[in-house]
Design an enzyme around this catalytic site. Structure first.
Site, PDB file in Angstrom:
ATOM      1  N   ARG A  21      -7.612  -3.362  17.393  1.00  0.00           N
ATOM      2  CA  ARG A  21      -6.583  -3.683  16.393  1.00  0.00           C
ATOM      3  C   ARG A  21      -6.581  -5.183  16.095  1.00  0.00           C
ATOM      4  O   ARG A  21      -6.103  -5.625  15.072  1.00  0.00           O
ATOM      5  CB  ARG A  21      -5.198  -3.187  16.845  1.00  0.00           C
ATOM      6  CG  ARG A  21      -4.075  -3.513  15.860  1.00  0.00           C
ATOM      7  CD  ARG A  21      -2.843  -2.607  15.995  1.00  0.00           C
ATOM      8  NE  ARG A  21      -2.401  -2.466  17.363  1.00  0.00           N
ATOM      9  CZ  ARG A  21      -1.684  -3.385  18.033  1.00  0.00           C
ATOM     10  NH1 ARG A  21      -1.314  -4.507  17.446  1.00  0.00           N
ATOM     11  NH2 ARG A  21      -1.325  -3.171  19.283  1.00  0.00           N
TER      12      ARG A  21
ATOM     13  N   TYR B 180      -1.184  -0.398 -10.649  1.00  0.00           N
ATOM     14  CA  TYR B 180      -1.374   0.836  -9.908  1.00  0.00           C
ATOM     15  C   TYR B 180       0.003   1.418  -9.512  1.00  0.00           C
ATOM     16  O   TYR B 180       0.836   0.684  -8.962  1.00  0.00           O
ATOM     17  CB  TYR B 180      -2.214   0.510  -8.669  1.00  0.00           C
ATOM     18  CG  TYR B 180      -2.657   1.700  -7.894  1.00  0.00           C
ATOM     19  CD1 TYR B 180      -3.609   2.572  -8.412  1.00  0.00           C
ATOM     20  CD2 TYR B 180      -2.145   1.951  -6.626  1.00  0.00           C
ATOM     21  CE1 TYR B 180      -4.024   3.663  -7.686  1.00  0.00           C
ATOM     22  CE2 TYR B 180      -2.566   3.042  -5.895  1.00  0.00           C
ATOM     23  CZ  TYR B 180      -3.499   3.900  -6.437  1.00  0.00           C
ATOM     24  OH  TYR B 180      -3.911   4.986  -5.721  1.00  0.00           O
TER      25      TYR B 180
ATOM     26  N   ASP C   8      -5.034  -8.035  -7.717  1.00  0.00           N
ATOM     27  CA  ASP C   8      -5.769  -6.827  -7.372  1.00  0.00           C
ATOM     28  C   ASP C   8      -7.041  -6.803  -8.223  1.00  0.00           C
ATOM     29  O   ASP C   8      -6.968  -6.709  -9.450  1.00  0.00           O
ATOM     30  CB  ASP C   8      -4.880  -5.603  -7.659  1.00  0.00           C
ATOM     31  CG  ASP C   8      -5.505  -4.290  -7.200  1.00  0.00           C
ATOM     32  OD1 ASP C   8      -6.745  -4.202  -7.190  1.00  0.00           O
ATOM     33  OD2 ASP C   8      -4.744  -3.354  -6.877  1.00  0.00           O
TER      34      ASP C   8
ATOM     35  N   LYS D 145     -12.647   2.475  -3.685  1.00  0.00           N
ATOM     36  CA  LYS D 145     -13.182   2.676  -5.035  1.00  0.00           C
ATOM     37  C   LYS D 145     -14.627   2.157  -5.113  1.00  0.00           C
ATOM     38  O   LYS D 145     -15.492   2.727  -4.473  1.00  0.00           O
ATOM     39  CB  LYS D 145     -12.239   2.012  -6.044  1.00  0.00           C
ATOM     40  CG  LYS D 145     -10.757   2.304  -5.790  1.00  0.00           C
ATOM     41  CD  LYS D 145     -10.379   3.754  -6.012  1.00  0.00           C
ATOM     42  CE  LYS D 145      -8.988   4.098  -5.493  1.00  0.00           C
ATOM     43  NZ  LYS D 145      -7.899   3.267  -5.972  1.00  0.00           N
TER      44      LYS D 145
HETATM   45  C1  LIG Z   1      -6.625   3.006  -5.604  1.00  0.00           C
HETATM   46  C2  LIG Z   1      -6.016   1.700  -5.931  1.00  0.00           C
HETATM   47  C3  LIG Z   1      -5.139   1.074  -5.044  1.00  0.00           C
HETATM   48  C4  LIG Z   1      -4.706   1.714  -3.732  1.00  0.00           C
HETATM   49  O1  LIG Z   1      -5.792   1.856  -2.890  1.00  0.00           O
HETATM   50  P1  LIG Z   1      -5.844   2.984  -1.720  1.00  0.00           P
HETATM   51  O2  LIG Z   1      -7.163   2.725  -1.096  1.00  0.00           O
HETATM   52  O3  LIG Z   1      -5.702   4.307  -2.374  1.00  0.00           O
HETATM   53  O4  LIG Z   1      -4.692   2.685  -0.820  1.00  0.00           O
HETATM   54  C5  LIG Z   1      -4.627  -0.154  -5.401  1.00  0.00           C
HETATM   55  N1  LIG Z   1      -4.952  -0.745  -6.570  1.00  0.00           N
HETATM   56  C6  LIG Z   1      -5.792  -0.166  -7.450  1.00  0.00           C
HETATM   57  C7  LIG Z   1      -6.104  -0.867  -8.724  1.00  0.00           C
HETATM   58  C8  LIG Z   1      -6.347   1.069  -7.157  1.00  0.00           C
HETATM   59  O5  LIG Z   1      -7.174   1.643  -8.050  1.00  0.00           O
END
Ligand SMILES: *Cc1c(COP(=O)(O)O)cnc(C)c1O
Length: 391
Positions: free
Chosen positions: A58, A111, A183, A208
Site C-alpha cells: 500500500r 465525467y 483530467d 481507458k
Molecule cells: C472513465 C473516466 C473517469 C473515471 O475513471 P474510472 O477508471 O472509471 O474510475 C474519469 N474521467 C474520465 C474523463 C473518464 O472517461
C-alpha cells in the site's frame, strides 16, 4: 533518459530496466504485499526514510513504480502516482488540496461520476463546488471565492468535447495561488500535455486509452514531486485506493503501444466525424479537429491530435438514439472508451439517465446525443455500420 528520448521510446522504455535477479526484459509482476526488511537496523533506516526500500504494497510496489515512472515521463511531469481507478485518482488529487470549508471551481461538462463526487460526496464533507461553463476562462474567474483552492478542468470534456484554454486558466490560477487539476483521459499525453501549459496536476482514468484493451481498471495522477509525494503519503495511503500490481502490469503493457494506437484512434475518429457531418440524420457533430467545432482554433493551439472521441446529435431525439443503438452490429453498445473496439453510447438513456433533464441539458447532453469511442477497426467498416443505423 526521460529528457533525451521521444514519446514513442518513452512509452516503451521509461522506468524499465532488466530485472537484476534474472535479466528478464519484461517488468516482473511483483504480487508480494510485504517485503523483507533485512535486519532491525535496515528496517529502521527504511522506516526513517534514510534507506530506499519497499515495506508494504500500500506504500509502494516495484511493478506499480515502473508504471508511475513511465506516465511521469509521458506527461513531462516530475512524478506520478497510480491509483485503483480514475475516480481514485480524482478523489485523491482533490482531497490532497481541499478541506472542509474550501471551495472548488469546476467545469460543468465533465465525467458524470466526477460531477457527483463534487456535488454530493465532497459537499457532504463541507467542500463546496461551483460548476461553470469553462469554455470561457472569464466564467472561471468570476466564480473564484476567497476560499477557492482548486480549479478543476476536463479538456476535451465528457461527453460534448468542449475544450478549456489550459494556458489561460493556468495563468489565472497561478496569479491567485489556486491549484489546477486537469483530467487528461480523453486526450492522453500523446495529444495534449496540460503540464506544459502550466496546469499543476493531471489525472487519468488508465482504464481507458492507457490500458487500451478494455481489461483493467486503474488511474494515475501526475505533477510535481512535492504534490505527488503528498498524495502518496496522505490521501492515497490512508484512504487506500492503491492500484493492484496485476493491473499495473496490464496498463504498462498497454502503454507500450499508446502512441501507435492514438495515431489510429485520431485518424479513424477524424474520418468518422467528417463522414457523419454529411449525414442527413445528423444535426451536428462535435470533434475538436473539425472546423465546425466552436473551439477549433484553441484545439489547433493546445492539441497535437484530436483523439478518438466523437459525439453527434440526431434529428430524431430519444427514439432515433435508441434506434441507432439497436441497429449497429460492429459498434458495441457499452460505456467506457479508449478500447480497441468501437464503443457507442446514448448518454440520455444510459450514463446521464441519473442526471436530471435540466442538468443534463445544461451540460449539453440532449436527447439525441450519441457518443462514439472510435476504435482501431478498419474505418470503412465503422462507417458502414453507422450508416446502417442512420438510414
Ligand atoms: C472513465 C473516466 C473517469 C473515471 O475513471 P474510472 O477508471 O472509471 O474510475 C474519469 N474521467 C474520465 C474523463 C473518464 O472517461
Amino acid at each position: 533518459m526521460e529528457n533525451q528520448f521521444g514519446i514513442n521510446t518513452l512509452a516503451i522504455h521509461a522506468g524499465e530496466a532488466p530485472d537484476p535477479a534474472t535479466g528478464a526484459l519484461v517488468p516482473p509482476l511483483h504480487l508480494a504485499n510485504t517485503f523483507f526488511l533485512g535486519s532491525a537496523e535496515e528496517g529502521a533506516a527504511i522506516f526513517a526514510g534514510e534507506k530506499a526500500g519497499y515495506v508494504y504494497s500500500r506504500w509502494g510496489n516495484p511493478t506499480v513504480d515502473i508504471l508511475q515512472t513511465r506516465v511521469a515521463a509521458l506527461e513531462n511531469a516530475q512524478a506520478a502516482l497510480a491509483t485503483a481507478s480514475g475516480m481514485a485518482a480524482i478523489s485523491t488529487a482533490l482531497l490532497n488540496v481541499v478541506r472542509a470549508g474550501d471551495h472548488i471551481v469546476a467545469a460543468k461538462a465533465i465525467y458524470p461520476s466526477t460531477f457527483h463526487l463534487m456535488q454530493s460526496e465532497l459537499h457532504a464533507l463541507g467542500i463546496a463546488t461551483t460548476f461553470v461553463d469553462a469554455t470561457d476562462a472569464r466564467n472561471i474567474e468570476r466564480a473564484i471565492q476567497p476560499n477557492t483552492k482548486v480549479i478543476y478542468l476536463e479538456s476535451p470534456g465528457n461527453p460534448i468535447l468542449a475544450l478549456c484554454d489550459l494556458r489561460a486558466v493556468a495563468a489565472l490560477a497561478k496569479s491567485r495561488g489556486i491549484t489546477t487539476i486537469c483530467d487528461n483521459t480523453f486526450a492522453t499525453p500523446i495529444n495534449q500535455r496540460p503540464l506544459d501549459f502550466g496546469i499543476d496536476v493531471v489525472v487519468h482514468s488508465a482504464t481507458k486509452y492507457f490500458g487500451g484493451h478494455g481489461d483493467a481498471v486503474g488511474g494515475v495522477i501526475a505533477g510535481s514531486r512535492e504534490i505527488i509525494k503528498r498524495c502518496a503519503d496522505e490521501p492515497l495511503r490512508f484512504f487506500g485506493g492503491i492500484l493492484a500490481p496485476f493491473n499495473a502490469y496490464l496498463i504498462l503493457r498497454g502503454i507500450q503501444t499508446l502512441p501507435l494506437r492514438m495515431e489510429r484512434h485520431n485518424a479513424n475518429a477524424f474520418a468518422v466525424a467528417r463522414h457523419l457531418e454529411k449525414q442527413h440524420a445528423v444535426k451536428w457533430v462535435s470533434y475538436p479537429g473539425l472546423e465546425s467545432h466552436p473551439q477549433f482554433a484553441l484545439a489547433q493551439k493546445q492539441m497535437r491530435g484530436f483523439g478518438g472521441m466523437v459525439c453527434f446529435e440526431l434529428h430524431g431525439g430519444l427514439d432515433a438514439g435508441a434506434h441507432l443503438m439497436n441497429a449497429v452490429k460492429l459498434c458495441s453498445l457499452a460505456v467506457s472508451l479508449g478500447d480497441t473496439r468501437t464503443l457507442i453510447v446514448h448518454p440520455a438513456s444510459t450514463t446521464h439517465s441519473v442526471v436530471s433533464r435540466a442538468e443534463r441539458e445544461s451540460q449539453g447532453v440532449t436527447d439525441g446525443l450519441v457518443r462514439l469511442s472510435v476504435g482501431l477497426e478498419d474505418v470503412d467498416d465503422i462507417v458502414a455500420d453507422l450508416e446502417r443505423g442512420l438510414d
